[in-house]
Design a protein around this motif. Structure first.
Motif, short mmCIF file in Angstrom:
data_model
loop_
_atom_site.label_atom_id
_atom_site.label_comp_id
_atom_site.label_asym_id
_atom_site.label_seq_id
_atom_site.Cartn_x
_atom_site.Cartn_y
_atom_site.Cartn_z
N SER A 45 35.47 39.21 37.89
CA SER A 45 36.32 38.93 39.04
C SER A 45 35.70 39.55 40.28
O SER A 45 35.41 40.75 40.29
N MET B 185 37.10 40.32 42.93
CA MET B 185 38.00 41.30 43.54
C MET B 185 38.26 42.49 42.61
O MET B 185 38.59 43.58 43.06
N HIS B 186 38.13 42.27 41.32
CA HIS B 186 38.44 43.31 40.35
C HIS B 186 37.29 43.40 39.35
O HIS B 186 37.35 42.79 38.28
N ILE C 215 44.41 39.76 37.10
CA ILE C 215 45.17 40.51 38.10
C ILE C 215 45.53 39.63 39.29
O ILE C 215 46.69 39.55 39.69
N CYS C 216 44.54 38.93 39.84
CA CYS C 216 44.80 38.18 41.07
C CYS C 216 44.66 36.68 40.88
O CYS C 216 44.96 35.92 41.79
N CYS D 106 40.81 35.72 36.91
CA CYS D 106 41.13 37.14 36.89
C CYS D 106 42.58 37.34 36.47
O CYS D 106 43.48 36.66 36.97
ZN LIG Z 1 41.40 39.99 40.47
#
Ligand SMILES: [Zn+2]
Length: 159
Positions: A26, A28-29, A42-43, A40
């Protein structure tokens, strides 16, 4: 030189992580790592190939990925930096001081921009003792780069 120094050796590592080759991350993560494409958790963003984020080295990426060494391996004097490199073709442990060009420091590591090759062993502790030993033997060292004694040829480890 005599091998009186107890030095911890570590192969200098690459920033790139071979374990991440072919994985999906990811953007972002970065802690979200998968074996296959997906989203992802999470997002919800689409995962991207690890290679595209610079975490891993693919064959078509830059030929010379950055090398890093532990910060303790570098002896700094002004703009100069010296590392001690273990010579592989010797019977007894032999270390040659070599001047390297350091890039940015990242935590406990330095990026080495030039002067060191992947897979070479550098002394990560005890190098000050080695430097002292080299001075005693009047060989070129960081504190006394030109060496002492007879002032013969420069065998400073450069190639
Ligand atoms: Zn994410």
């Amino acid at each position: 030189m005599r091998a009186e120094v107890s030095a911890d050796l570590a192969s200098n590592g690459q920033i790139v992580d071979q374990n991440l080759v072919g994985k999906w991350i990811s953007p972002m993560h970065p802690e979200i790592i998968k074996d296959v494409p997906g989203q992802c958790e999470i997002c919800g963003m689409d995962l991207v190939p690890a290679e595209s984020l610079g975490y891993a080295s693919a064959s078509d990426m830059q030929a010379n990925p950055p090398l890093v060494i532990p910060a303790t391996a570098a002896l700094l004097t002004g703009k100069r930096a010296v590392v001690y490199v273990e010579q592989s073709a010797t019977e007894r442990p032999t270390y040659i001081g070599r001047e390297v060009v350091l890039g940015p420091r990242a935590g406990d590591s330095y990026v080495v921009e030039s002067g060191l090759s992947e897979g070479e062993l550098v002394v990560v502790s005890g190098n000050f003792k080695i430097d002292s030993a080299l001075q005693i033997q009047a060989k070129p060292s960081m504190m006394n780069p030109e060496g002492g004694g007879t002032g013969g040829g420069h065998d400073h480890g450069s190639r």
